[in-house]
Write an enzyme that holds these catalytic residues in place. Structure first.
Site, PDB file in Angstrom:
ATOM      1  N   GLY A  68       1.251   4.140  -3.587  1.00 52.46           N
ATOM      2  CA  GLY A  68       1.767   4.789  -2.391  1.00 52.46           C
ATOM      3  C   GLY A  68       3.211   5.183  -2.581  1.00 52.46           C
ATOM      4  N   ASP A  79       7.295  -1.975  13.250  1.00 49.94           N
ATOM      5  CA  ASP A  79       6.453  -0.882  12.733  1.00 49.94           C
ATOM      6  C   ASP A  79       5.125  -1.415  12.201  1.00 49.94           C
ATOM      7  OD1 ASP A  79       5.813   1.770  12.186  1.00 49.94           O
ATOM      8  OD2 ASP A  79       6.661   1.690  10.160  1.00 49.94           O
TER       9      ASP A  79
END
Length: 643
Positions: free
Chosen positions: A18, A138
């Site tokens: 990622g 988050d």
């Protein structure tokens, strides 16, 4: 940082996992310890402030020591050919994927147990994080990954580092976070606290349960507006397989006002523990063979079987014969008789009530939150209130009810002998739709991915839209008397085990295409196994095993993946009662009165008892007890003696 490069003479980069605004994450081989790890490497040429935030994130992670938080293994710098230094740190490699791999929820004991365990585990990890004075800010599915054991680990504390450095951002109304999972107060920029994280966890788990986050929109602004002002859609409307107890916790987490949410991660974990209790007591025991997937798995049977003894024995007003089953809710048990009664008993053996019908009650009953549903051979299906026996409604069909009433999406699905599947409003009993199969039906319906799956005795497996009754597809499998069993094998994937009367067991691969169950391919057969024996007993399944019993008395364990034989055991007498799985045991009863508990992995006999009366009804393993209804009309409980 090309694939194949070595970082600090130790980590060989194998694949890019990622990339974010400040760093890349690689799968790498740790040559020193001979294991794979995840390496997060800072992008080159970033401002010093970004580098400082990166290192601050590492330090935050390094001080968190909890099994539900990703840990730091190593920290260092790697020099590039141009002389620039790039900071990196390593973490355990999590191979289970994001937490959404646990959903959408389906009505199978194993899948529900895994979800409830993971949800409580994540809540405790969040409680630990908050106890360290940290607010994540988050939480998303991508920041809660599953380890090899399928347990969630929280990661990516970048916004913690950013907010610690720039606390004035939240005070000045700047919104930080991911809109789909953002608490209303965070969306408005008016302050973020631990309960904001709890809201985000609720939104993540809502997506796991339903397959979709609570709010979706064409833009971030649209989604944020909904978080602040619009009512959260009931998760049961999106996915009717979500149990009531699970829906209650999700909606509590997603309260608009932070003060209306649970006060801590530990409090949330406690709510999930209560939900587990309610799911087992009200849902898994109360429906035939452990729920709509009919797995035959009961989650809370006897944990130690070697010393099981008869705890009590009571006479019933009539014989108990196939396809009857013992079902239960909380401390109540129910079983029907050929004398035309549904008998309810306390788990202590004390009689509770007897409800009459005009004909045999041999179809399994279904508990429904203070009521019970039961069908009779005169073609009448009744909903009766438990407290006083008051009949809420009855539905008349043209033929006897032989399958268990099935609850789904505010409807009761019930099959009658003449081949009809009736969908009734659960509150009023009014007929919503009826579908006619090509032949008589003895099996109970299975529901998965919005589809009702029904086998008839003319050899067809029918798939219907469970909401409308519209046919989706059908496939010829052979004459079926016993109820199939379904096990989810992955997100949107399942295997249906179809037991045909001549003895062939078909394992069919299903997929949830377009939100409804479909055959996974033009040839969906994973394997077929021939028992060379008649089959009247429903199979029991887990994600590894299929337990099948032939009428002659031989029970076999097959590997779900390929149908390979694992073990076999033969009991005395014929078998029509379906095997039950619980606590690693297979419980089986024969028409000669032999009761056995076999180790599910090896087939080794762990407990055996010989009674004078035979058994055709499926037993119930619940609350540490095995309940067996005998053909002569006796109900017995077996449990370990209390010291």
């Amino acid at each position: 940082m090309e694939i194949g490069a070595t970082v600090n003479d130790r980590y060989v980069l194998l694949a890019l996992l990622g990339e974010g605004g400040s760093a890349k994450v690689y799968r790498a081989r740790d040559n020193r310890l001979d294991r794979d790890v995840a390496v997060k490497v800072l992008h080159p040429h970033l401002p010093e402030g970004d580098r400082a935030r990166f290192l601050r994130e590492v330090r935050i992670l390094a001080r968190l020591t909890h099994p539900g938080v990703v840990s730091v293994l190593d920290l260092g710098e790697t020099r590039q050919a141009n002389g620039t230094a790039r900071a990196f740190f390593t973490m355990p490699l999590l191979t289970g994927g994001p937490i959404t791999a646990l959903g959408p929820l389906e009505d199978a004991p194993g899948a529900l147990a895994h979800f409830l365990t993971a949800a409580a585990f994540a809540a405790r990890a969040l409680g630990y994080i908050h106890a360290q004075g940290i607010v994540h800010r988050d939480l998303t599915p991508g920041n809660i990954l599953l380890d090899d054991a399928g347990m969630p680990r929280i990661m990516d504390f970048g916004l913690v580092a950013l907010s610690e450095q720039s606390r004035q951002l939240t005070r000045s109304g700047v919104t930080l976070g991911t809109p789909a999972y953002m608490a209303p107060e965070q969306a408005r920029g008016v302050g973020v606290g631990p309960r904001s994280d709890l809201y985000a966890l609720g939104a993540v788990l809502y997506r796991v349960a339903c397959g979709s986050p609570p709010f979706v929109g064409d833009s971030d602004q649209s989604v944020l507006f909904q978080h602040v002002y619009e009512k959260v859609p009931d998760p049961r409307d999106l996915n009717p397989a979500v149990p009531d107890a699970v829906a209650r916790v999700l909606l509590a987490l997603l309260a608009k006002n932070p003060d209306d949410r649970p006060e801590s991660g530990e409090a949330v974990a406690h709510l999930w523990a209560l939900a587990r209790r309610d799911v087992w007591a009200e849902h898994m025991r109360g429906q035939y063979r452990g729920g709509r997937a009919r797995t035959g798995e009961h989650p809370d049977g006897p944990a130690r079987v070697e010393d099981l003894r008869e705890a009590w024995s009571v006479p019933l007003p009539g014989e108990v014969t196939w396809p009857a089953a013992v079902v239960g809710e909380d401390d109540l048990l129910a079983v029907g008789t050929r004398g035309g009664q549904l008998v309810l008993m306390h788990a202590s053996g004390r009689p509770y009530a007897t409800y009459a019908a005009r004909d045999e009650v041999t179809a399994p009953a279904t508990f429904l939150g203070g009521h019970i549903l039961y069908g009779a051979w005169d073609g009448t299906l009744r909903r009766v209130r438990l407290t006083d026996g008051q009949e809420a409604w009855q539905h008349r069909a043209r033929a006897e009810f032989t399958g268990a009433p099935t609850l789904w999406g505010g409807r009761v699905l019930a099959a009658s002998r003449d081949g009809h599947l009736h969908a009734l409003d659960v509150r009023s009993g009014e007929l919503a739709w009826a579908y006619r199969a090509g032949g008589p039906v003895a099996a109970s319906p299975v529901v998965w991915a919005g589809a009702a799956l029904l086998c008839d005795e003319n050899g067809w497996l029918h798939a219907l839209d469970a909401r409308s009754g519209s046919p989706l597809w059908k496939v010829e499998v052979g004459t079926v008397h016993a109820t199939p069993a379904l096990v989810p094998t992955g997100p949107g994937e399942a295997v249906l085990i179809v037991p045909t009367w001549p003895g062939e067991m078909h394992a069919l691969r299903l997929s949830a295409a377009s939100g409804r169950a479909r055959l996974a391919s033009p040839d969906p057969t994973l394997w077929t196994y021939d028992l060379e024996d008649e089959v009247w007993a429903a199979p029991a399944v887990t994600q590894e095993l299929v337990i099948v019993a032939g009428w002659s008395g031989t029970v076999r364990a097959l590997r779900l993946a390929d149908g390979e034989d694992l073990w076999a055991h033969t009991v005395e007498g014929r078998v029509t009662a379906s095997p039950v799985l619980s606590a690693g045991m297979v419980f089986l009863a024969s028409e000669e009165g032999e009761l056995v508990a076999l180790d599910a992995q090896t087939g080794v006999v762990r407990w055996r008892r010989r009674e004078r009366e035979g058994v055709q009804a499926t037993p119930l393993a619940a609350a540490g007890t095995l309940y067996v209804a005998f053909m002569n009309g006796t109900l017995r409980a077996y449990r370990e003696p209390v010291a």
